[in-house]
Design a protein around this motif. Structure first.
Motif, short mmCIF file in Angstrom:
data_model
loop_
_atom_site.label_atom_id
_atom_site.label_comp_id
_atom_site.label_asym_id
_atom_site.label_seq_id
_atom_site.Cartn_x
_atom_site.Cartn_y
_atom_site.Cartn_z
N GLY A 101 0.80 -1.21 0.00
CA GLY A 101 0.00 0.00 0.00
C GLY A 101 0.84 1.27 0.00
N THR A 309 -5.79 -8.00 7.86
CA THR A 309 -6.95 -7.20 8.26
C THR A 309 -6.51 -5.90 8.92
OG1 THR A 309 -8.19 -9.23 8.64
CG2 THR A 309 -9.09 -7.22 9.60
N ALA A 312 -5.41 -3.61 6.28
CA ALA A 312 -6.54 -3.10 5.50
C ALA A 312 -7.23 -1.95 6.25
CB ALA A 312 -7.53 -4.22 5.20
N CYS A 313 -7.46 -2.13 7.53
CA CYS A 313 -8.09 -1.07 8.33
C CYS A 313 -7.26 0.20 8.26
CB CYS A 313 -8.14 -1.49 9.81
SG CYS A 313 -9.38 -2.72 10.17
N LEU A 315 -4.93 1.09 6.09
CA LEU A 315 -4.81 1.69 4.77
C LEU A 315 -6.07 2.48 4.44
CD1 LEU A 315 -3.01 -1.17 2.83
CD2 LEU A 315 -2.12 1.12 3.33
N ARG A 316 -7.20 1.92 4.84
CA ARG A 316 -8.45 2.63 4.58
C ARG A 316 -8.46 3.95 5.35
NH1 ARG A 316 -12.48 -1.57 5.20
NH2 ARG A 316 -12.00 -1.15 7.36
N ARG A 317 -8.07 3.88 6.58
CA ARG A 317 -8.05 5.08 7.40
C ARG A 317 -7.05 6.10 6.87
NH1 ARG A 317 -10.03 4.52 11.72
NH2 ARG A 317 -9.64 5.73 13.54
N GLY A 319 -6.02 6.38 3.93
CA GLY A 319 -6.47 6.88 2.64
C GLY A 319 -7.53 7.95 2.82
N GLU A 321 -10.62 7.51 3.59
CA GLU A 321 -11.99 7.02 3.47
C GLU A 321 -12.39 6.26 4.73
OE1 GLU A 321 -11.79 4.15 0.43
OE2 GLU A 321 -10.02 5.12 -0.42
N GLY A 322 -13.66 6.03 4.82
CA GLY A 322 -14.23 5.15 5.85
C GLY A 322 -13.64 5.36 7.22
N ARG A 323 -13.38 6.59 7.55
CA ARG A 323 -12.75 6.84 8.83
C ARG A 323 -13.64 6.39 9.98
NH1 ARG A 323 -12.98 13.39 8.50
NH2 ARG A 323 -13.43 13.41 10.71
N ASP A 325 -14.76 3.70 11.00
CA ASP A 325 -15.77 2.66 11.05
C ASP A 325 -15.37 1.40 11.80
OD1 ASP A 325 -14.66 3.42 8.53
OD2 ASP A 325 -15.27 1.48 7.74
#
Lengths: 341, 341
Positions: A101, A309, A312-313, A315-317, A319, A321-323, A325
């Motif tokens: 990532g 996992t 993934a959490c 990287l999403r954060r 990035g 997005e989807g903060r 969650d």
DNA sequence: CTGAAAGCGCTAACAC
DNA sequence: GTGTTAGCGCTTTCAG
């Protein structure tokens, strides 16, 4: 090799972005863009610059960018030990996913030892990581406070504490204990023992086990703690303590496959029939458990999935997005039944 | 916690050296000196500054200092895996010693895989470490070249290659093999087998073993390679292959205690008497070897000492003294005789 | 899409 | 012993 004398600089004069820019006939800024925002540069320019980078062997100094950009593209992982097979699996997977990532992972080993952790955390935070991965929650309050104040995304793994700082990916250790208890009860056992290392998570598992047992009206004939970490030697020794109780069948839950292996091995030496007089369930599902003779029943966890996992959490954060969650992700576990039960 | 949106900064506006300076009523430079050269500042000023640092919770950003000072006080360790008990021990000790000496250690996992190692080495070197610790020498020539060009102190551990880049602390694997061969011969054995994982070091040990054997006129009845890494499962499987040869006594050298354990365990299942018909010597002296029943003879290495020695070499070099002296440090090993021989 | 100027946080080098 | 100045390598911002 050139080597420093006294306090002289240690690194050789290396290439700067300006050198590459000169070689490619563009401005330094353009080189920077090729590296960090390739879509804002013409393909031709990009090609020219990439060629120069390649030819000169330029490697950007991440340090130099740091004060300005305030993002280091580095995440720090902190674990108490790397000798633990589960941790190793998690870290390997996490490391790979994060690198994929676009983040570096730096691993720091240490802690679970009041004075030390604060120093450790301080040096880790001094690197201004963009995020943190920490194992469980056995750290001192002061150290923990530092993590909160760092105000960066933090993933706790291994443990799922009740109130994670931020995110947590791991196992509900109490549930593991009670699942093993339920399993033993379903197999018709009625006398039980627990053999556990004295670390937070292992104790939580033991508590889950004991609670389910006592709720079911069953009796725990021995609740033995050993100092962490778990060893085979401790397992063997404990069987000798248990021996007097083995006139009647007994089922033992061990906080690690190493303890379980020690127990089973010493049972063999002492002539205690397994699983007839002694049933054993370990934890971790190490290769040792699966490949021993007799093969040892154990609780299986997926370290690789856990690491992935967690990555993934993060990287999403990171990035954007989807903060916020996924505050707590519970990873599944399962009891692998083998010859010792 | 504050969390970024999109590409906004991730780290919070943190304290700078100027904030501390203001709070303590001194110049920024003085704060810097308190941190980096405490003996050049009056005790009183030091106290004032330290108090301010403590009160504000200031953590210096090492990144910012980097371009200027060209020393990061960071050393990078690169290993192919952390699951290996020996590596774990080395790293833990190395990490501790270096931290004690004022250096951070960042650990990177990966490599032994042509394309990947270059990318890995590139990101590691981008952090401008002051020095490097690398495991063995199974890397691609390109990656290796990068290490040479980095022109920083490099310690190779685990292996002692013939021509280390700079320094090497480790074991002479060929010698290990030949020591085991000599040991077997001294015990009166006359039929031998080797069971080895296909990695450079293990193969070197196997070669050492075989060479000493053939020089002594002894016969190797089976030379079996398995893909790395070593597993217990592979050991068990190999015993079945060996079975036909066990009409007469045979002594086997395994490249890992895991293989040895597999062999011994399956021998138990198949009813092959150990050590009467099958003698086994492992490598690594894991707890498993010592605590198994029967306890397994193994080659013992001191990972902690190796890590400490590597750190000592590096610290001496980084301190500017005794440059270039210890090019190759051979760590001792010994054969621990147990029940399987 | 590319470049020039300004400045990030910190520390060498040189005053005072 | 302490402060001042300049500048590290890079990126942000803003102009072209």
């Amino acid at each position: 090799m050139s080597v420093p004398v006294g306090d002289r600089p240690i690194l050789p004069a290396s290439l700067k972005i300006a050198d590459v820019a000169a070689a490619a006939g563009v401005a330094p800024m353009t080189v920077s863009r090729v590296l960090n925002a390739p879509d804002r540069v013409t393909p031709e320019t990009t090609a020219k610059v990439r060629e120069a980078i390649e030819r000169l062997g330029y490697v950007p100094s991440i340090g130099a960018a740091l004060p300005q950009s305030r993002r280091s593209r580095t995440v720090a992982a902190i674990v108490p030990t790397i000798a633990h097979p589960m941790f190793a699996g998690v870290l390997q997977a996490f490391s790979g996913s994060m690198r994929h990532g676009g983040y570096r992972v730096t691993l720091s080993v240490g802690g679970y030892n009041d004075d030390d952790d604060e120093a450790l955390f301080r040096t880790v935070l001094a690197q201004k990581p963009d995020a943190l991965l920490v194992a469980g929650s056995g750290y001192s309050p002061g150290a923990w406070q530092m993590l909160i104040e760092a105000a960066i995304p933090v993933v706790e793994f291994w443990d799922i504490s009740a109130r994670p700082i931020d995110m947590a990916v791991g196992f509900d250790h109490a549930k593991v204990g009670s699942a093993v208890a339920a399993y033993f009860l379903a197999k018709g056992h009625d006398r039980f023992a627990v053999l556990t290392a004295s670390d937070t998570r292992a104790l939580t598992r033991a508590r889950g086990f004991t609670e389910t047992m006592t709720q079911g009206g069953a009796s725990i004939v021995l609740d033995r703690r050993i100092p962490a970490p778990s060893t085979i030697a401790a397992g063997r020794e404990c069987l000798r303590d248990l021996l007097a109780l083995l006139d009647r069948r007994c089922a033992v839950f061990c906080s690690s496959d190493l303890l379980a292996f020690g127990l089973v091995t010493e049972a063999g030496v002492q002539g205690v029939p397994v699983p007839e007089h002694l049933a054993v369930c370990g934890f971790g599902d190490f290769e040792l458990a699966a490949m021993n003779e007799p093969a040892i029943t154990s609780v299986s966890l997926d370290g690789t999935a856990t690491g992935r996992t967690a990555a993934a959490c993060l990287l999403r954060r990171l990035g954007g997005e989807g903060r916020r969650d996924p505050d707590r992700v519970q990873m599944p576990f399962r009891i692998v039944e083998r010859a010792t039960t």
